[in-house]
Design a protein around this motif. Structure first.
Motif, PDB file in Angstrom:
ATOM      1  N   VAL A 100      54.569  51.679  47.048  1.00  0.00           N
ATOM      2  CA  VAL A 100      54.369  52.901  47.819  1.00  0.00           C
ATOM      3  C   VAL A 100      53.365  53.832  47.144  1.00  0.00           C
ATOM      4  CG1 VAL A 100      56.618  52.822  48.935  1.00  0.00           C
ATOM      5  CG2 VAL A 100      56.383  53.994  46.744  1.00  0.00           C
ATOM      6  N   ASN A 101      52.870  53.436  45.973  1.00  0.00           N
ATOM      7  CA  ASN A 101      51.876  54.245  45.268  1.00  0.00           C
ATOM      8  C   ASN A 101      51.080  53.344  44.340  1.00  0.00           C
ATOM      9  OD1 ASN A 101      51.217  57.247  44.792  1.00  0.00           O
ATOM     10  ND2 ASN A 101      51.228  56.396  42.733  1.00  0.00           N
ATOM     11  N   ARG A 102      49.785  53.607  44.251  1.00  0.00           N
ATOM     12  CA  ARG A 102      48.892  52.860  43.375  1.00  0.00           C
ATOM     13  C   ARG A 102      48.045  53.848  42.577  1.00  0.00           C
ATOM     14  NH1 ARG A 102      48.054  47.675  45.373  1.00  0.00           N
ATOM     15  NH2 ARG A 102      49.023  47.287  47.367  1.00  0.00           N
ATOM     16  N   PRO A 103      47.653  53.482  41.348  1.00  0.00           N
ATOM     17  CA  PRO A 103      46.733  54.353  40.606  1.00  0.00           C
ATOM     18  C   PRO A 103      45.339  54.303  41.234  1.00  0.00           C
ATOM     19  CG  PRO A 103      47.196  52.364  39.361  1.00  0.00           C
ATOM     20  CD  PRO A 103      48.069  52.328  40.571  1.00  0.00           C
ATOM     21  N   ALA A 104      44.517  55.291  40.900  1.00  0.00           N
ATOM     22  CA  ALA A 104      43.160  55.342  41.453  1.00  0.00           C
ATOM     23  C   ALA A 104      42.366  54.089  41.092  1.00  0.00           C
ATOM     24  CB  ALA A 104      42.443  56.590  40.952  1.00  0.00           C
ATOM     25  N   GLN A 105      42.496  53.632  39.840  1.00  0.00           N
ATOM     26  CA  GLN A 105      41.843  52.392  39.431  1.00  0.00           C
ATOM     27  C   GLN A 105      42.932  51.385  39.102  1.00  0.00           C
ATOM     28  OE1 GLN A 105      38.800  52.732  36.482  1.00  0.00           O
ATOM     29  NE2 GLN A 105      38.687  50.532  36.162  1.00  0.00           N
ATOM     30  N   GLU A 106      42.982  50.335  39.896  1.00  0.00           N
ATOM     31  CA  GLU A 106      44.055  49.345  39.721  1.00  0.00           C
ATOM     32  C   GLU A 106      43.746  48.377  38.586  1.00  0.00           C
ATOM     33  OE1 GLU A 106      46.397  47.889  42.815  1.00  0.00           O
ATOM     34  OE2 GLU A 106      45.194  48.866  44.349  1.00  0.00           O
ATOM     35  N   ALA A 107      44.811  47.813  38.062  1.00  0.00           N
ATOM     36  CA  ALA A 107      44.701  46.791  37.020  1.00  0.00           C
ATOM     37  C   ALA A 107      44.071  45.536  37.613  1.00  0.00           C
ATOM     38  CB  ALA A 107      46.077  46.463  36.475  1.00  0.00           C
ATOM     39  N   GLU A 108      43.364  44.801  36.761  1.00  0.00           N
ATOM     40  CA  GLU A 108      42.793  43.529  37.193  1.00  0.00           C
ATOM     41  C   GLU A 108      43.286  42.431  36.262  1.00  0.00           C
ATOM     42  OE1 GLU A 108      38.705  43.180  38.123  1.00  0.00           O
ATOM     43  OE2 GLU A 108      38.631  45.111  39.147  1.00  0.00           O
ATOM     44  N   PHE A 109      43.498  41.263  36.847  1.00  0.00           N
ATOM     45  CA  PHE A 109      43.982  40.116  36.096  1.00  0.00           C
ATOM     46  C   PHE A 109      43.051  38.945  36.325  1.00  0.00           C
ATOM     47  CE2 PHE A 109      47.606  42.769  36.981  1.00  0.00           C
ATOM     48  CZ  PHE A 109      48.265  42.801  35.768  1.00  0.00           C
ATOM     49  N   GLU A 110      43.045  38.036  35.369  1.00  0.00           N
ATOM     50  CA  GLU A 110      42.289  36.811  35.545  1.00  0.00           C
ATOM     51  C   GLU A 110      43.191  35.627  35.191  1.00  0.00           C
ATOM     52  OE1 GLU A 110      38.909  36.387  32.943  1.00  0.00           O
ATOM     53  OE2 GLU A 110      39.953  37.384  31.310  1.00  0.00           O
ATOM     54  N   LEU A 111      42.897  34.515  35.787  1.00  0.00           N
ATOM     55  CA  LEU A 111      43.651  33.295  35.552  1.00  0.00           C
ATOM     56  C   LEU A 111      42.877  32.457  34.538  1.00  0.00           C
ATOM     57  CD1 LEU A 111      46.245  32.076  36.685  1.00  0.00           C
ATOM     58  CD2 LEU A 111      44.837  30.782  38.271  1.00  0.00           C
ATOM     59  N   VAL A 112      43.496  32.143  33.408  1.00  0.00           N
ATOM     60  CA  VAL A 112      42.852  31.368  32.352  1.00  0.00           C
ATOM     61  C   VAL A 112      43.463  29.974  32.344  1.00  0.00           C
ATOM     62  CG1 VAL A 112      42.411  31.229  29.872  1.00  0.00           C
ATOM     63  CG2 VAL A 112      42.460  33.451  30.998  1.00  0.00           C
ATOM     64  N   ARG A 113      42.589  28.967  32.391  1.00  0.00           N
ATOM     65  CA  ARG A 113      43.044  27.582  32.427  1.00  0.00           C
ATOM     66  C   ARG A 113      43.007  26.990  31.026  1.00  0.00           C
ATOM     67  NH1 ARG A 113      39.696  23.362  35.828  1.00  0.00           N
ATOM     68  NH2 ARG A 113      38.406  23.396  33.971  1.00  0.00           N
ATOM     69  N   HIS A 114      44.078  26.257  30.679  1.00  0.00           N
ATOM     70  CA  HIS A 114      44.171  25.569  29.391  1.00  0.00           C
ATOM     71  C   HIS A 114      44.442  24.096  29.667  1.00  0.00           C
ATOM     72  CE1 HIS A 114      44.613  29.439  27.346  1.00  0.00           C
ATOM     73  NE2 HIS A 114      45.457  29.762  28.310  1.00  0.00           N
ATOM     74  N   GLU A 115      43.598  23.239  29.120  1.00  0.00           N
ATOM     75  CA  GLU A 115      43.833  21.812  29.253  1.00  0.00           C
ATOM     76  C   GLU A 115      44.675  21.375  28.063  1.00  0.00           C
ATOM     77  OE1 GLU A 115      40.285  19.593  30.033  1.00  0.00           O
ATOM     78  OE2 GLU A 115      39.594  21.087  31.480  1.00  0.00           O
ATOM     79  N   VAL A 116      45.775  20.698  28.354  1.00  0.00           N
ATOM     80  CA  VAL A 116      46.691  20.254  27.309  1.00  0.00           C
ATOM     81  C   VAL A 116      46.834  18.739  27.374  1.00  0.00           C
ATOM     82  CG1 VAL A 116      47.915  22.451  27.197  1.00  0.00           C
ATOM     83  CG2 VAL A 116      48.694  20.712  28.787  1.00  0.00           C
ATOM     84  N   GLY A 117      47.625  18.185  26.480  1.00  0.00           N
ATOM     85  CA  GLY A 117      47.793  16.736  26.406  1.00  0.00           C
ATOM     86  C   GLY A 117      48.238  16.097  27.715  1.00  0.00           C
TER      87      GLY A 117
END
Length: 135
Positions: A100-117
């Motif tokens: 119902v409320n957001r800051p003026a500048q919203e947070a941003e996220f990124e998806l980081v890929r990790h290759e594992v065994g």
């Protein structure tokens, strides 16, 4: 970037009249309504700060709207959400939750890929530093 969490997240932000209607729907179903806020909207952050206590036994959404106005006054620079908790046997869970409320500048996220065994891939959600976040 518009954060998408909870119900209605792909719709335009709800007006106060629409919020009132949703809260009244929760109360008509006998659900406890609570207001929460945070400055860390990471998808795995389920521990938001509660504004007061959950509101049980209300009949009119006006009480919730008054509390929401006060929460916005104090924490208007943060994310604020409303949740409706159904305590009936068999559910005992949140039935509805929406921002119902957001800051003026919203947070941003990124998806980081990790290759594992074993040719497996794992993903991590990382919050971008404020300097990299675009408006």
């Amino acid at each position: 970037m518009k954060l998408t969490q909870g119900c209605f997240s792909y719709l335009p932000d709800l007006t106060d009249d629409q919020i009132y209607s949703q809260v009244q729907y929760c109360l008509a179903n006998g659900w406890a309504v609570n207001i929460e806020f945070t400055d860390d909207p990471h998808p795995r952050n389920t521990y938001w700060e509660m504004w007061g206590l959950p509101m049980f036994d209300l009949q009119d959404a006006a009480g919730v709207m008054t509390e929401l106005a006060e929460c916005r006054r104090v924490y208007g620079d943060r994310y604020i959400r409303i949740s409706g908790f159904d305590s009936s046997h068999g559910w005992e869970s949140v039935r509805i939750s929406f921002l119902v409320n957001r800051p003026a500048q919203e947070a941003e996220f990124e998806l980081v890929r990790h290759e594992v065994g074993g040719r497996a891939i794992r993903y991590t959600t990382v919050r971008k530093p404020a300097a990299q976040a675009s408006v």
